[in-house]
Enzyme design. Structure first.
Site, PDB file in Angstrom:
ATOM      1  N   LYS A  10     -11.860   4.677  -3.289  1.00  0.00           N
ATOM      2  CA  LYS A  10     -12.066   5.078  -4.692  1.00  0.00           C
ATOM      3  C   LYS A  10     -13.558   5.111  -4.974  1.00  0.00           C
ATOM      4  O   LYS A  10     -14.374   4.521  -4.253  1.00  0.00           O
ATOM      5  CB  LYS A  10     -11.372   4.119  -5.661  1.00  0.00           C
ATOM      6  CG  LYS A  10     -11.789   2.655  -5.580  1.00  0.00           C
ATOM      7  CD  LYS A  10     -13.087   2.298  -6.290  1.00  0.00           C
ATOM      8  CE  LYS A  10     -13.437   0.823  -6.130  1.00  0.00           C
ATOM      9  NZ  LYS A  10     -14.816   0.495  -6.549  1.00  0.00           N
ATOM     10  N   PRO A 100     -16.160   1.582   5.054  1.00  0.00           N
ATOM     11  CA  PRO A 100     -17.068   0.489   5.423  1.00  0.00           C
ATOM     12  C   PRO A 100     -16.854  -0.742   4.545  1.00  0.00           C
ATOM     13  O   PRO A 100     -16.570  -0.625   3.349  1.00  0.00           O
ATOM     14  CB  PRO A 100     -18.463   1.088   5.188  1.00  0.00           C
ATOM     15  CG  PRO A 100     -18.265   2.573   5.184  1.00  0.00           C
ATOM     16  CD  PRO A 100     -16.891   2.788   4.623  1.00  0.00           C
ATOM     17  N   ILE A 101     -16.998  -1.910   5.147  1.00  0.00           N
ATOM     18  CA  ILE A 101     -16.886  -3.164   4.406  1.00  0.00           C
ATOM     19  C   ILE A 101     -18.146  -3.343   3.555  1.00  0.00           C
ATOM     20  O   ILE A 101     -19.259  -3.073   3.999  1.00  0.00           O
ATOM     21  CB  ILE A 101     -16.708  -4.344   5.375  1.00  0.00           C
ATOM     22  CG1 ILE A 101     -15.370  -4.213   6.120  1.00  0.00           C
ATOM     23  CG2 ILE A 101     -16.767  -5.680   4.631  1.00  0.00           C
ATOM     24  CD1 ILE A 101     -15.196  -5.191   7.254  1.00  0.00           C
ATOM     25  N   LEU A 105     -16.326   1.026  -2.060  1.00  0.00           N
ATOM     26  CA  LEU A 105     -15.260   2.035  -2.040  1.00  0.00           C
ATOM     27  C   LEU A 105     -13.866   1.425  -2.138  1.00  0.00           C
ATOM     28  O   LEU A 105     -12.868   2.147  -2.135  1.00  0.00           O
ATOM     29  CB  LEU A 105     -15.368   2.891  -0.775  1.00  0.00           C
ATOM     30  CG  LEU A 105     -16.634   3.750  -0.659  1.00  0.00           C
ATOM     31  CD1 LEU A 105     -16.713   4.387   0.735  1.00  0.00           C
ATOM     32  CD2 LEU A 105     -16.669   4.834  -1.731  1.00  0.00           C
ATOM     33  N   GLY A 107     -12.134  -0.785  -0.066  1.00  0.00           N
ATOM     34  CA  GLY A 107     -11.293  -0.824   1.129  1.00  0.00           C
ATOM     35  C   GLY A 107     -10.313  -1.976   1.172  1.00  0.00           C
ATOM     36  O   GLY A 107      -9.117  -1.790   1.420  1.00  0.00           O
ATOM     37  N   GLY A 108     -10.787  -3.197   0.915  1.00  0.00           N
ATOM     38  CA  GLY A 108      -9.900  -4.358   0.962  1.00  0.00           C
ATOM     39  C   GLY A 108      -8.823  -4.311  -0.102  1.00  0.00           C
ATOM     40  O   GLY A 108      -7.657  -4.640   0.156  1.00  0.00           O
ATOM     41  N   SER A 110      -7.638  -1.575  -1.537  1.00  0.00           N
ATOM     42  CA  SER A 110      -6.729  -0.491  -1.174  1.00  0.00           C
ATOM     43  C   SER A 110      -5.760  -0.921  -0.085  1.00  0.00           C
ATOM     44  O   SER A 110      -4.559  -0.610  -0.138  1.00  0.00           O
ATOM     45  CB  SER A 110      -7.535   0.723  -0.707  1.00  0.00           C
ATOM     46  OG  SER A 110      -6.685   1.804  -0.379  1.00  0.00           O
ATOM     47  N   ASP A 142      -9.220  -5.280  -8.570  1.00  0.00           N
ATOM     48  CA  ASP A 142      -9.179  -3.821  -8.413  1.00  0.00           C
ATOM     49  C   ASP A 142      -7.817  -3.305  -7.953  1.00  0.00           C
ATOM     50  O   ASP A 142      -7.550  -2.104  -8.044  1.00  0.00           O
ATOM     51  CB  ASP A 142     -10.218  -3.362  -7.381  1.00  0.00           C
ATOM     52  CG  ASP A 142     -11.625  -3.356  -7.930  1.00  0.00           C
ATOM     53  OD1 ASP A 142     -11.785  -3.587  -9.142  1.00  0.00           O
ATOM     54  OD2 ASP A 142     -12.563  -3.120  -7.148  1.00  0.00           O
TER      55      ASP A 142
END
Length: 292
Positions: A10, A100-101, A105, A107-108, A110, A142
């Site tokens: 996102k 990327p961590i 964006l 990632g975790g 999502s 999130d």
């Protein structure tokens, strides 16, 4: 059937910190939009009762992360809310990591959302998306937006969602090879934490901004330089608390042109925003109803 599912990235088109709770959680107003880019999770249910997570190299992950936590929380909720025996609820989960961590964006978050939504279907626990969203707040603020799967204004600590429709655009996402801890950035005193909460229609008409950007630019010279460079060609700012920067374009060709100008020591990816999460699209394609 192969159960491979999107875990999309996102961007925060704007992000304002409007206050702080006594427990340290921050109140925000933000506009989330999903991208046609992200990780994938292959989830294979079993009746062994164990949750195992593997990386791209098929290495077993031995540390607890958002994926394992999400699966265990769903098992616990099924046991206490439905009275279901969950000792046989198990899964092997294979993570193909592209986000990327520490990039902003999501990632975790999502990954946790995809785990909850998919296992809810595979284990037939039949919780609603709203119930999954409420459960997910135990992991991260999130995650509810990822579960609900629409372009969304996010308020409160992440639990208040107002879905909207927004024009889908092209973005050049630039990763400066810097990982930023959201927790650490939130702890910086100089970040403005009392932006006045505004009506949604006012926010959507106003120039978008990220309350973290000035602090991030002071702390990371490379990010400041990249924002300055990209801003010569398109509206550009950080997503989340960084480190990724996005530049917004009306067409793919324009994004490709600026991508070719990037320094060699940064990564650039051209993506498109979408109003419906790729995870939800995957369920639609399989003719699975998410809204039981």
């Amino acid at each position: 059937m192969i159960n491979t599912w999107p875990s999309p990235a996102k961007i925060n088109l704007f992000l304002y910190v409007t206050g702080i709770r006594s427990d340290g959680y921050h109140y925000i107003q933000s506009l989330f939009q999903f991208l046609n880019y992200g990780d994938t999770l292959t989830i294979i249910p079993n009746t062994k009762g164990t949750i195992e997570l593997f990386t791209e190299s098929n290495s077993l992950v031995n540390i607890k992360n958002s994926i394992i936590t999400a699966a265990e929380l769903l098992k616990e909720k099924a046991l206490h809310s439905l009275g279901k025996k969950t000792s046989h609820f198990g899964a092997k989960i294979f993570l193909n990591k592209k986000i990327p961590i520490g990039s902003g964006l999501g990632g975790g978050s999502s990954n946790a959302a995809t785990t909850l939504v998919v296992l809810n279907n595979l284990w037939k626990t039949k919780f609603t998306l709203q119930e999954l969203a409420e459960l997910s707040l135990k992991i991260g603020s999130d995650i509810p937006a990822f579960i609900m799967g629409k372009t969304t204004i996010v308020e409160g600590i992440g639990e208040i969602l107002y879905p909207i429709h927004r024009k889908e655009k092209w973005y050049l996402i630039v990763y400066p090879n810097i990982s930023i801890s959201t927790k650490n950035i939130f702890s910086i005193y100089s970040i403005k934490k009392n932006t006045i909460k505004k009506p949604i229609d006012f926010l959507l008409r106003s120039r978008f901004h990220n309350d973290f950007e000035n602090v991030i630019k002071k702390k990371f010279k490379k990010i400041k330089q990249l924002i300055s460079m990209l801003s010569l060609y398109a509206p550009s700012r950080i997503t989340g608390t960084g480190s990724c920067i996005f530049a917004e374009f009306n067409d793919k060709k324009s994004a490709q042109k600026i991508h070719s100008l990037l320094p060699h020591n940064v990564q650039g990816t051209i993506v498109k925003s979408v109003n419906v999460s790729p995870l939800h699209h995957a369920f639609y394609k399989k003719n699975i109803n998410l809204f039981n």
